[in-house]
Motif scaffolding. Structure first.
Motif, mmCIF file in Angstrom:
data_model
loop_
_atom_site.group_PDB
_atom_site.id
_atom_site.type_symbol
_atom_site.label_atom_id
_atom_site.label_comp_id
_atom_site.label_asym_id
_atom_site.label_seq_id
_atom_site.Cartn_x
_atom_site.Cartn_y
_atom_site.Cartn_z
ATOM 1 N N PRO A 32 -10.214 -17.493 0.159
ATOM 2 C CA PRO A 32 -9.334 -18.265 0.607
ATOM 3 C C PRO A 32 -7.718 -17.384 0.481
ATOM 4 O O PRO A 32 -7.730 -16.298 -0.020
ATOM 5 N N PRO A 33 -6.883 -18.168 1.339
ATOM 6 C CA PRO A 33 -5.553 -17.138 1.673
ATOM 7 C C PRO A 33 -4.921 -16.774 0.462
ATOM 8 O O PRO A 33 -4.169 -15.778 0.255
ATOM 9 N N GLY A 34 -4.834 -17.809 -0.586
ATOM 10 C CA GLY A 34 -4.106 -17.425 -1.643
ATOM 11 C C GLY A 34 -4.538 -16.403 -2.497
ATOM 12 O O GLY A 34 -3.911 -15.565 -3.073
ATOM 13 N N ARG A 35 -5.727 -16.356 -2.709
ATOM 14 C CA ARG A 35 -6.505 -15.194 -3.311
ATOM 15 C C ARG A 35 -6.127 -13.950 -2.664
ATOM 16 O O ARG A 35 -6.107 -12.854 -3.323
ATOM 17 N N ARG A 36 -6.255 -13.933 -1.393
ATOM 18 C CA ARG A 36 -6.243 -12.473 -0.529
ATOM 19 C C ARG A 36 -4.930 -12.363 -0.866
ATOM 20 O O ARG A 36 -4.575 -11.144 -0.862
ATOM 21 N N LEU A 37 -3.809 -13.189 -0.844
ATOM 22 C CA LEU A 37 -2.580 -12.726 -1.014
ATOM 23 C C LEU A 37 -2.558 -12.090 -2.385
ATOM 24 O O LEU A 37 -1.694 -11.135 -2.599
ATOM 25 N N ALA A 44 -0.723 -3.919 -3.930
ATOM 26 C CA ALA A 44 0.618 -3.219 -3.580
ATOM 27 C C ALA A 44 1.143 -2.709 -4.936
ATOM 28 O O ALA A 44 1.961 -1.659 -5.161
ATOM 29 N N SER A 45 1.277 -3.507 -6.026
ATOM 30 C CA SER A 45 1.748 -3.166 -7.236
ATOM 31 C C SER A 45 1.153 -1.937 -7.968
ATOM 32 O O SER A 45 2.039 -1.096 -8.745
ATOM 33 N N VAL A 46 -0.128 -1.723 -7.837
ATOM 34 C CA VAL A 46 -0.655 -0.746 -8.442
ATOM 35 C C VAL A 46 -0.419 0.466 -7.624
ATOM 36 O O VAL A 46 -0.072 1.627 -8.319
ATOM 37 N N VAL A 51 2.667 5.634 -7.272
ATOM 38 C CA VAL A 51 3.881 6.443 -6.672
ATOM 39 C C VAL A 51 4.881 6.640 -7.615
ATOM 40 O O VAL A 51 5.303 7.847 -7.939
ATOM 41 N N LEU A 52 5.434 5.747 -8.316
ATOM 42 C CA LEU A 52 6.691 6.152 -9.236
ATOM 43 C C LEU A 52 6.171 6.797 -10.436
ATOM 44 O O LEU A 52 6.851 7.721 -10.902
#
Length: 81
Positions: A32-37, A44-46, A51-52
């Motif tokens: 489902p799109p919600g889970r993909r998001l 992205a946060s990982v 990077v930080l």
């Protein structure tokens, strides 16, 4: 007699299965799109944290524009008490 055109023994091979890319796209389409998001934001946060962590040196010296605490004046020193 001449050899038949094509690859010898090709008709006895199993058909190729779906490629890894097609299998991945098919798997994403079933989510489902919600889970993909949510999964995308988590990834992205990982990546941002990685990077930080690599970019920031925790043992870096104090910035030159910062005055160490022992050289600043406190209210008691300013007021004369």
């Amino acid at each position: 007699m001449a050899a038949p055109a094509g690859v010898p023994g090709a008709r006895h091979r199993k058909p190729r299965g779906p490629s890894a890319l097609r299998a991945g796209v098919a798997a994403l389409a079933s989510v489902p799109p919600g889970r993909r998001l949510a999964a995308g934001l988590g990834l992205a946060s990982v990546l941002a944290a990685t990077v930080l962590t690599v970019a920031v040196d925790p043992a870096a010296p104090v910035a030159p524009d910062r005055v160490p605490a022992r050289e600043t004046s406190t209210f008691a020193q300013v007021s004369g008490d």
